[in-house]
Design an enzyme around this catalytic site. Sequence first.
Site, PDB file in Angstrom:
ATOM      1  N   ALA A 142       1.022  -1.329  -0.111  1.00 28.67           N
ATOM      2  CA  ALA A 142      -0.255   0.209  -0.521  1.00 28.67           C
ATOM      3  C   ALA A 142       1.019   1.355   0.108  1.00 28.67           C
ATOM      4  CB  ALA A 142      -0.982   0.145   1.287  1.00 28.67           C
TER       5      ALA A 142
ATOM      6  N   THR B 252      11.205   0.469  -3.118  1.00 25.51           N
ATOM      7  CA  THR B 252      11.546   1.083  -4.183  1.00 25.51           C
ATOM      8  C   THR B 252      12.871   1.370  -4.406  1.00 25.51           C
ATOM      9  OG1 THR B 252      11.076   2.386  -6.738  1.00 25.51           O
ATOM     10  CG2 THR B 252      10.793   3.265  -4.043  1.00 25.51           C
ATOM     11  N   ASP B 253      13.640   1.248  -5.640  1.00 24.44           N
ATOM     12  CA  ASP B 253      14.951   1.037  -5.770  1.00 24.44           C
ATOM     13  C   ASP B 253      15.026   3.830  -5.511  1.00 24.44           C
ATOM     14  OD1 ASP B 253      13.448   2.464  -7.913  1.00 24.44           O
ATOM     15  OD2 ASP B 253      15.355   1.106  -9.921  1.00 24.44           O
ATOM     16  N   GLU B 254      14.155   3.917  -6.288  1.00 25.04           N
ATOM     17  CA  GLU B 254      14.282   5.176  -5.979  1.00 25.04           C
ATOM     18  C   GLU B 254      14.786   5.693  -4.984  1.00 25.04           C
ATOM     19  OE1 GLU B 254      10.796   7.197  -8.254  1.00 25.04           O
ATOM     20  OE2 GLU B 254      10.207   5.588  -8.959  1.00 25.04           O
TER      21      GLU B 254
ATOM     22  N   LYS C 223       1.093   4.772 -16.068  1.00 30.12           N
ATOM     23  CA  LYS C 223       2.595   4.674 -16.066  1.00 30.12           C
ATOM     24  C   LYS C 223       2.763   4.700 -17.304  1.00 30.12           C
ATOM     25  CE  LYS C 223       2.071   4.207 -10.992  1.00 30.12           C
ATOM     26  NZ  LYS C 223       3.949   4.439 -10.503  1.00 30.12           N
TER      27      LYS C 223
ATOM     28  N   LYS D 213       8.793   6.707   0.811  1.00 27.85           N
ATOM     29  CA  LYS D 213       9.803   5.865   0.431  1.00 27.85           C
ATOM     30  C   LYS D 213      10.456   5.153   1.518  1.00 27.85           C
ATOM     31  CE  LYS D 213       7.518   2.717  -0.831  1.00 27.85           C
ATOM     32  NZ  LYS D 213       6.474   1.238  -0.054  1.00 27.85           N
TER      33      LYS D 213
ATOM     34  N   TYR E 114       7.534  11.447  -3.860  1.00 28.65           N
ATOM     35  CA  TYR E 114       7.558   9.881  -3.412  1.00 28.65           C
ATOM     36  C   TYR E 114       8.306   9.011  -3.230  1.00 28.65           C
ATOM     37  CZ  TYR E 114       7.554   5.523  -5.197  1.00 28.65           C
ATOM     38  OH  TYR E 114       7.166   3.870  -5.357  1.00 28.65           O
ATOM     39  N   SER E 115       9.731   8.983  -3.398  1.00 29.12           N
ATOM     40  CA  SER E 115      10.784   8.429  -3.440  1.00 29.12           C
ATOM     41  C   SER E 115      10.883   9.215  -1.802  1.00 29.12           C
ATOM     42  CB  SER E 115      11.832   8.774  -4.360  1.00 29.12           C
ATOM     43  OG  SER E 115      12.693  10.272  -3.984  1.00 29.12           O
TER      44      SER E 115
END
Length: 338
Positions: A81, A124-126, A191, A156, A152-153
């Site tokens: 989520a 995430t890799d971000e 996307k 996360k 966003y990153s």
Amino acid sequence: MKIIVTGGAGFIGSNFVYYELKNSNDEIICYDKLTYAGNLETLKDAENNPNYKFIRGSISNRERVYRLFEEEKPDIIVNFAAESHVDRSIEDPELFLRTNIIGTSVLLDACKKYGIKRFHQVSTDEVYGDLPLDRPDLFFTEKTNLHTSSPYSASKASADLIVQAYQRTYQIPATISRCSNNYGPYHFPEKLIPLMIINALNNKKLPVYGTGENVRDWLYVEDHCSAIDLIIRKGKVGEIYNVGGHNEKTNLHVVKTILKILGKSEDLIEFVTDRKGHDRRYAIDPTKIETELGWTPKTKFDDGIKMTVDWYLKNKDWWEKIISGEYQDYYEKMYGNR
């Protein structure tokens, strides 16, 4: 076992639900708020499976989450989520902080209060930021410093740190995975890959940021699901695992590949003003999960992208309902009177 999949009506979450129903005998509970990207119709093929249940709710709603744990007594939580669209995070950062950070902490508090065998955070890799285009020898490893570029990153990365803190302070049996860009069935049309497929099918312009030279490592979604399944069953508590596809492509290459598969002209490509803080290159080194858990991606990009285009060709009804907004009525139709 009983597994709660938060965000299970989203792109990767729904694919994970199907993966588990196909490959295990565990009871799978999809817990999802059904925001704009949560599409319950995606899971209609699971509705008659006796091992599947859907429960609507937000991970940031503490009372609702605690009731979920009390009633269901889950063994494993897999947290998909999240608000995940970078452009949306630039426009409304607070929403991302509330869902991705506070929501994760609420889930962890529930794990602390009620107990859990494993909490897995899908990241995430971000969170690593980006790599220079002229250094193809550089890759993200689990020891790469966090260096975020967007709200966003950043949200996360914050969630990852909270998971690590709860694991160390409260001994929550947690693991984290950081994946490269996923693609495949049920990908929400905003996307890159589904947007380009759908626009090309409708002979609309394909908007490409900047010059299209930004590089992403593409991972077929089923390969990602198999990695998560392996981590929650055999991964070591407290560890982070990078999950990558060994499929680095420029955005422009991806778009041209889609046009070629569909037999469309590259004249449909339209270069647009670049995104703010646009990361240049993502590249995952998945050596750790390969050597410690024996996972490797099975799907090469050239094969995966053809399968993905074919899926969108065969499932126009699914994405046409999303574009029209009709998909948001599915919950009321199926669950409104329950």
